[in-house]
Enzyme design. Structure first.
Site, short mmCIF file in Angstrom:
data_model
loop_
_atom_site.label_atom_id
_atom_site.label_comp_id
_atom_site.label_asym_id
_atom_site.label_seq_id
_atom_site.Cartn_x
_atom_site.Cartn_y
_atom_site.Cartn_z
N CYS A 1 -28.40 -19.92 47.10
CA CYS A 1 -29.50 -21.12 46.93
C CYS A 1 -30.68 -20.75 47.83
O CYS A 1 -31.91 -20.61 47.69
CB CYS A 1 -28.87 -22.31 47.25
SG CYS A 1 -27.71 -22.65 45.76
C1 UDX Z 1 -26.74 -21.09 39.98
C2 UDX Z 1 -27.56 -21.33 41.24
O1 UDX Z 1 -26.99 -21.12 42.43
C3 UDX Z 1 -28.07 -22.84 41.36
O2 UDX Z 1 -28.93 -22.85 42.56
C4 UDX Z 1 -28.67 -23.01 40.13
O3 UDX Z 1 -28.92 -24.46 40.01
C5 UDX Z 1 -27.80 -22.71 38.89
O4 UDX Z 1 -27.76 -21.19 39.00
P1 UDX Z 1 -24.35 -20.87 39.71
O5 UDX Z 1 -23.61 -21.84 39.15
O6 UDX Z 1 -24.23 -20.37 41.11
O7 UDX Z 1 -25.76 -21.79 40.16
O8 UDX Z 1 -24.85 -19.72 38.77
P2 UDX Z 1 -24.04 -18.53 38.20
O9 UDX Z 1 -22.73 -18.50 39.15
O10 UDX Z 1 -24.87 -17.55 38.05
O11 UDX Z 1 -23.27 -19.34 36.89
C6 UDX Z 1 -24.41 -19.25 35.89
C7 UDX Z 1 -23.59 -19.34 34.47
O12 UDX Z 1 -24.16 -19.35 33.36
C8 UDX Z 1 -22.68 -18.08 34.31
O13 UDX Z 1 -21.35 -18.24 34.29
C9 UDX Z 1 -23.41 -17.33 33.27
O14 UDX Z 1 -21.99 -16.62 32.44
C10 UDX Z 1 -23.60 -18.54 32.38
N1 UDX Z 1 -24.79 -18.08 31.44
C11 UDX Z 1 -26.15 -17.59 31.95
C12 UDX Z 1 -24.71 -18.68 30.10
O15 UDX Z 1 -23.84 -19.39 29.71
N2 UDX Z 1 -25.63 -18.61 29.27
C13 UDX Z 1 -26.81 -17.84 29.59
O16 UDX Z 1 -27.61 -17.50 28.82
C14 UDX Z 1 -26.86 -17.26 31.14
C1 UDX Z 2 -26.45 -24.67 50.27
C2 UDX Z 2 -26.72 -26.26 50.56
O1 UDX Z 2 -26.02 -26.46 51.78
C3 UDX Z 2 -26.20 -26.91 49.46
O2 UDX Z 2 -26.70 -28.18 49.72
C4 UDX Z 2 -26.96 -26.39 48.25
O3 UDX Z 2 -26.63 -27.16 47.13
C5 UDX Z 2 -26.82 -25.18 48.03
O4 UDX Z 2 -26.97 -24.36 49.08
P1 UDX Z 2 -24.30 -23.08 50.29
O5 UDX Z 2 -25.47 -22.02 50.16
O6 UDX Z 2 -23.28 -22.82 49.77
O7 UDX Z 2 -25.03 -24.44 50.12
O8 UDX Z 2 -23.80 -22.81 51.86
P2 UDX Z 2 -24.45 -23.39 53.30
O9 UDX Z 2 -23.03 -23.82 54.06
O10 UDX Z 2 -25.22 -24.32 53.06
O11 UDX Z 2 -24.69 -22.21 54.07
C6 UDX Z 2 -25.90 -21.28 53.58
C7 UDX Z 2 -25.99 -20.16 54.52
O12 UDX Z 2 -26.44 -20.58 56.04
C8 UDX Z 2 -24.57 -19.32 54.81
O13 UDX Z 2 -25.26 -17.79 54.71
C9 UDX Z 2 -24.63 -19.77 56.21
O14 UDX Z 2 -23.91 -18.68 57.15
C10 UDX Z 2 -25.80 -20.15 56.92
N1 UDX Z 2 -25.93 -21.06 57.87
C11 UDX Z 2 -25.56 -22.35 57.80
C12 UDX Z 2 -26.24 -20.71 59.11
O15 UDX Z 2 -26.68 -19.50 59.46
N2 UDX Z 2 -26.22 -21.78 60.49
C13 UDX Z 2 -25.79 -22.98 60.06
O16 UDX Z 2 -25.87 -23.73 60.88
C14 UDX Z 2 -25.55 -23.05 58.85
#
Ligand code: UDX
Ligand code: UDX
Length: 424
Positions: free
Chosen positions: A261
């Site tokens: 993200c």
């Molecule tokens: C990601 C990002 O992290 C998030 O910020 C964004 O909002 C949505 O995409 P995430 O759930 O982590 O969310 O995505 P990912 O783990 O890549 O899962 C996407 C899913 O969609 C996969 O399971 C993939 O197989 C599926 N997919 C992808 C479909 O079903 N149809 C498609 O055409 C492409």
């Molecule tokens: C983030 C946002 O927190 C969440 O709200 C959004 O929906 C998706 O993206 P995520 O990426 O799952 O969530 O993990 P997060 O706990 O936010 O950490 C993100 C990265 O920042 C990690 O690599 C973590 O190691 C790093 N981090 C976090 C720092 O380096 N310092 C901090 O103080 C906090």
């Protein structure tokens, strides 16, 4: 309600499982047969604390398929497919567009709601998704169906908790009927609802993530300066965070932010700004600071180990953060790539993410324990703050040199080794 979730990834699966737990019927639609099979067997396709239990408890209300026909019988369709970065940092909307077209073709005779949960740039829901749904269905949004945007704020590793106890639920829609349906759907979650326009909801997601990432790069920039002055930046940020306007979270200096993200969303905002003629100086700097951190880790390593050629380096931690097997944008990726470029021999350990990292670096040594990775090593880089690393004894290394990227090695373990923190 009957709910379809398109995209059974980290966002989709958590969304579906949590909505099933409040009595809704969930049909996951995905293209990945392995995910479909696991979900039909109430087996979590990803690791998230509590997810497996939720899927098991609610298995009677959960099914998965690759067939979009399930849309016709649903009250609500959540689009949760991936929105990966393109080369220029903008987001690739191809999966969202494909999902919208497929959903549009199956919109049934009764009124239905299509909700975009994927992180999309402002304007996507109303200017891309809605027209695609109208074209594919031959129906008119607002009367035969409607759209809404409902971003997620889920942190990986604690996504179930974040879904069940959100700080706020943001809903972007122009439709009163959509608002009422989503208010009903989210009623069990007892959180403040913020209802606004779709483009505002889209921007809230990006602005939230970009500010969190900015806090981290701010902590890293101040931390590097503190290190030069022999000041403990963690004490600085503890005191700074006591100001209620600032708050102490996301001020932990370290090897930088990874994950699917922050990097993607900050780059997308920069690209969106660029398209609008905005230079986005601050967010560009946030990325520059973040990109520097892996180099700082390696500079500190070389300061003590010398030339890395033929040296045995242990990398502890591969996941982008603890509690997950996800390595997307993990800070250990640029670190391992540089170690290999400089002909070091890498032994890597992670309690959950090894299989995923093996896809990226098949030729490095992966160990079954951190001790094995450390055995006879000339240096060690701690890249993920897995709690188990705080217990380690580094004296078995050929040279007990430890560069800590996550402030995870306690004071008492730093005494009889050469220890440096990236920002402390
Ligand atoms: C990601 C990002 O992290 C998030 O910020 C964004 O909002 C949505 O995409 P995430 O759930 O982590 O969310 O995505 P990912 O783990 O890549 O899962 C996407 C899913 O969609 C996969 O399971 C993939 O197989 C599926 N997919 C992808 C479909 O079903 N149809 C498609 O055409 C492409
Ligand atoms: C983030 C946002 O927190 C969440 O709200 C959004 O929906 C998706 O993206 P995520 O990426 O799952 O969530 O993990 P997060 O706990 O936010 O950490 C993100 C990265 O920042 C990690 O690599 C973590 O190691 C790093 N981090 C976090 C720092 O380096 N310092 C901090 O103080 C906090």
């Amino acid at each position: 309600m009957q709910i379809c979730v398109i995209g059974a990834g980290y966002v989709g699966v958590v969304t579906g499982a949590c909505l099933a737990s409040t009595g809704n019927h969930i049909t996951f639609i995905d293209i990945d047969q392995d995910k479909i099979d696991r979900l039909n067997n109430a087996t979590a396709p990803i690791y998230e604390e509590g997810l497996q239990e939720l899927l098991q408890e609610n298995r009677k209300r959960i099914s998965a398929t690759d067939d979009y026909d399930a849309v016709a019988d649903s009250d609500v369709v959540f689009i949760c497919v991936g929105t990966p970065s393109r080369e220029n940092g903008g987001i690739d909307l191809s999966y969202v567009k494909k999902a919208a077209e497929q959903v549009g073709k199956r919109l049934g005779e009764r009124w239905q709601l299509v909700v975009v949960k994927s992180t999309v740039i402002p304007g996507t829901t109303m200017n891309i998704v809605k027209p695609l749904l109208e074209q594919a269905s031959g129906k008119t949004a607002g009367s035969d169906f409607d759209v809404a945007m409902n971003p997620e704020f889920l942190r990986e590793g604690i996504a179930i908790q974040d879904f069940m106890q959100p700080d706020r639920i943001v809903i972007g829609t122009t439709s009163q009927q959509a608002r009422e349906l989503l208010e009903k759907l989210y009623e069990p979650f007892d959180a403040p609802l913020y209802v606004t326009s779709p483009s505002t909801a889209e921007m809230v997601k990006y602005a939230s993530n970009a500010l969190l990432a900015t806090k981290i790069s701010y902590a890293n920039e101040i931390g590097s300066l503190c290190k030069q002055h022999g000041i403990d930046t963690y004490q600085v940020m503890e005191a700074v965070g006591m100001d209620h306007r600032i708050a102490s979270s996301f001020l932990r200096a370290g090897a930088g932010f990874g994950g699917s993200c922050f990097p993607k969303d900050v780059r997308a905002l920069i690209a969106t700004g660029g398209d609008a003629g905005q230079p986005m100086h601050l967010l560009r700097a946030v990325m520059q600071v973040n990109d520097m951190q892996p180099h700082r880790m390696l500079e500190l390593l070389k300061k003590h180990v010398g030339d890395l050629k033929d040296k045995h380096i242990a990398v502890l931690g591969l996941a982008f953060k603890p509690g997950t097997d996800d390595i997307r944008e993990s800070r250990s990726i640029p670190v391992i790539r540089t170690l290999l470029d400089q002909n070091a021999h890498v032994s890597a350990y992670d309690p959950m993410a090894t299989d995923n990292m093996r896809e990226v670096f098949p030729d490095i040594c992966y160990t079954d324990s951190p001790e094995e990775a450390l055995d006879d090593a000339d240096g060690c880089l701690v890249m993920t703050d897995w709690p188990m690393f705080a217990e380690l004894d580094f004296t078995g290394m050929a040279q007990p040199i430890v560069i800590d990227g996550r402030r995870v090695i306690p004071e008492e373990k730093r005494t009889d080794i050469t220890y440096e923190g990236i920002c402390w």
